[in-house]
Scaffold this active site. Structure first.
Site, PDB file in Angstrom:
ATOM      1  N   ASP A 201     -30.110  -7.344   2.407  1.00  0.00           N
ATOM      2  CA  ASP A 201     -30.022  -6.626   0.919  1.00  0.00           C
ATOM      3  C   ASP A 201     -30.009  -5.083   1.160  1.00  0.00           C
ATOM      4  O   ASP A 201     -30.266  -4.671   2.209  1.00  0.00           O
ATOM      5  CB  ASP A 201     -31.732  -6.894   0.815  1.00  0.00           C
ATOM      6  CG  ASP A 201     -32.086  -6.667  -0.715  1.00  0.00           C
ATOM      7  OD1 ASP A 201     -31.452  -7.185  -1.590  1.00  0.00           O
ATOM      8  OD2 ASP A 201     -33.244  -5.743  -0.806  1.00  0.00           O
ATOM      9  N   GLU A 244     -24.952  -6.943   0.982  1.00  0.00           N
ATOM     10  CA  GLU A 244     -24.960  -6.669  -0.300  1.00  0.00           C
ATOM     11  C   GLU A 244     -24.806  -5.123  -0.444  1.00  0.00           C
ATOM     12  O   GLU A 244     -25.618  -4.331  -0.107  1.00  0.00           O
ATOM     13  CB  GLU A 244     -26.508  -6.966  -0.919  1.00  0.00           C
ATOM     14  CG  GLU A 244     -26.342  -6.699  -2.387  1.00  0.00           C
ATOM     15  CD  GLU A 244     -27.553  -6.154  -3.025  1.00  0.00           C
ATOM     16  OE1 GLU A 244     -28.063  -6.249  -4.036  1.00  0.00           O
ATOM     17  OE2 GLU A 244     -28.758  -5.906  -2.125  1.00  0.00           O
TER      18      GLU A 244
END
Ligand code: MG
Length: 584
Positions: A201, A244
């Protein structure tokens, strides 16, 4: 042993345990429920599941606020249930990757509690503090309009702490060697419990310099990515990190590493945004530019190609005019938009439930360079609930059947309301009905996944954009080991007649075998193909008329051997006087 690089041609399916299937009737999805649905996923053909955060969490940001990295949130089950799940997935040949959320913790994490209470605590330095209020405290918020600042005052610590996201998500001081060692320990822990890697993330924020001075112009510490890669590779050779990182193409290689020694995969945000522009404007040119801009990557690296994810469709990389075009087409109402930069709807409602456009979008996702990443429920054409706040609107529970609460839970209070009523309600859109209907979107998705697996050229090959002289038509050819495939997409609602040269010399380029129907194409004298494309049409062709199933078995043989076989079969097909190959 290229087949070891499983992620180069995987089909990844993203889901949240909380909203997938509830087995114990408490309204919250759980691992036991998910396990009952593994055969559904296996039948669909997915080869990897990406689990959104399921670790212990107060749940104020859908689990992206973790309070214990080494435990399953009790609402979803136990560590034992998790291991049963990864084991059951493995038995079906499905890999599991999990979210790695280490930019920040929950403010309820023990580390943060100790850090704020005691300035001499070993955990004090695990977070980012400032004695004085930083001048830039209102800059760099991730959720404009909802989040007010990136620094908040903590009355217990009597200091300001940095939070790139919400104020209940204090940033970890990722420059600290202790924090870095802990991140590796977290990775090692889950690897040991059976996962094949991580969707990491907010990577640019994880590796950025943090602090009152750094926040003005954070500098990415790319070396950290190599540290993680190295650790992972030593622990488990086939484990991967999918990053990401919504960054500009000119920094892509910093994330992949010039020697392919950093991230294995990255989501291709550049292509994603331009893909939605292409769908909105029926204009493939900016998408072609995005494909060229993101072409460079190490041989072992791979893009993750996606349509919608659990966040808003971020359009921040488009020009203002392009963004307006997409807003107008897919999210004209301000209630459909979010953070001033994106659209928070699911795919099917954005495309007005138009089956032709949904298939076109999916066909593009499966054939653009990279590994496709699906989002749960999109295989049914699930909708959203704009009455729910922010991104929750497209995080509603999976719609299994026409039973109460879509068969997701026996409880009367599902963790997130079910979409009911209207064209996307569970009464009309659910897995049970679509399973029975041969022409349903679910069965279409299953078939297209099966075919995608039979064209490994997409994952392995080099691509070339084929000129069609029509800005509404995108044509891509992939070449790998003497095999070629061609994908043609009509982005427009109107039929298009195009003429194209496959770009492969000799007999091979004269025959295009349609992989999805028996509408093959033989070149005109002069070598060009005339294709008549209906509105929103998509075509998958194998170039050269070689039976693709035979080719499939050539994958691990010498390219030269494959080439000689190709000539033989092509001539046999010619002697039969009809196109070779057969459509499924
Ligand atoms: Mg439950």
């Amino acid at each position: 042993m290229i087949n070891d690089l499983w992620y180069k041609n995987a089909v990844i399916y993203c889901l949240s345990v909380a909203t997938y299937m509830d087995s114990n009737g408490d309204g919250v999805g759980d691992f036991a429920g998910l396990m009952r649905r593994l055969d559904y996923l296996h039948g669909l053909g997915v080869t990897a599941i990406w689990l959104m955060p399921f670790q212990a969490s107060p749940g104020r940001d859908d689990g992206y606020d973790i309070s214990d990295y080494y435990n399953v949130d009790p609402r979803y089950g136990t560590l034992g249930d998790f291991v049963e799940f990864t084991h059951a997935a493995k038995q079906r040949g499905i890999r599991v990757i999990i979210d790695l959320v280490v930019n920040h913790t929950s403010n309820q994490h023990r580390w943060f509690k100790e850090a704020r209470r005691d300035p001499t605590s070993q955990y004090r330095d695990w977070y980012v503090w400032s004695k004085k209020k930083p001048r830039n405290s209102r800059q760099g918020v991730v959720f404009p309009g909802v989040q007010k600042s990136t620094w908040s005052y903590d009355t217990v610590a009597r200091a300001w702490y940095f939070h790139r996201f919400y104020d209940f998500q204090p940033d970890l001081n990722t420059a600290s060697p202790h924090v870095q060692a802990e991140i590796l320990k977290i990775m090692g822990f889950w690897i040991q419990l059976g996962v094949s890697g991580f969707r990491m993330d907010a990577v640019p924020f994880v590796i950025a310099t943090k602090g009152p001075r750094a926040a003005q112009a954070p500098v990415e510490q790319y070396g950290m990515l190599r540290l993680m890669r190295e650790f992972l590779q030593w622990r488990q050779g086939d484990a991967i990190i999918l990053a990401e990182a919504n960054v500009l193409p000119n920094t892509d290689m910093e994330y992949f590493g010039n020697d392919g020694d950093r991230m294995h995969m990255m989501f291709n945000f550049q292509v994603n945004q331009n893909l939605f522009y292409a769908l909105a404007a029926s204009d493939g040119r900016p998408l072609e530019q995005a494909l060229e801009a993101t072409r460079p990557r190490p041989k072992t690296a791979q893009w993750g190609t996606f349509l919608r994810n659990h966040d808003e469709l971020d359009l921040g990389r488009l020009t203002r005019q392009q963004r307006e075009t997409v807003f107008e087409a897919f999210g004209p109402d301000p209630a459909m938009q979010l953070y001033g930069r994106g659209i928070r709807r699911r795919l099917a409602p954005m495309l007005a439930g138009d089956r032709r456009r949904i298939e076109l979008a999916y066909s593009l996702m499966f054939t653009l360079p990279g590994t496709p990443v699906l989002r749960y429920g999109d295989e049914l054409g699930m909708g959203d609930d704009l009455a729910l706040p922010e991104r929750t609107c497209s995080r509603t529970p999976m719609q299994w059947s026409t039973e109460p609460n879509a068969g997701f839970t026996k409880s009367r209070k599902p963790v997130v309301p079910i979409v009911s009523g209207g064209p996307f309600g569970y009464e009309h859109v659910n897995a049970a009905q679509q399973r029975r209907e041969p022409q349903s979107l679910l069965n279409w998705t299953e078939r297209i996944i099966r075919m995608r697996k039979e064209v490994p050229e997409v994952g392995w090959g080099d691509f070339e954009i084929i000129q069609t002289r029509d800005t509404a038509v995108l044509a891509l050819r992939y070449d790998w080991r003497n095999n070629s495939v061609l994908f043609v997409h009509n982005l427009a609602a109107t039929p298009r007649e195009i003429s194209l040269s496959v770009g492969i010399a000799g007999e091979a380029g004269r025959l295009l075998v349609n992989l999805l129907s028996d509408d093959h194409s033989q070149a005109r004298p002069g070598g060009k193909h005339s294709l008549l494309l209906e509105g929103y049409a998509y075509r998958w062709y194998r170039v050269g008329g070689l039976d693709y199933l035979l080719k499939r078995s050539d994958i691990d043989t010498e390219p030269a051997a494959a080439a000689s076989k190709r000539v033989k079969i092509a001539s046999r097909a010619r002697s039969r006087g009809r196109p070779g190959g057969s459509a499924p």
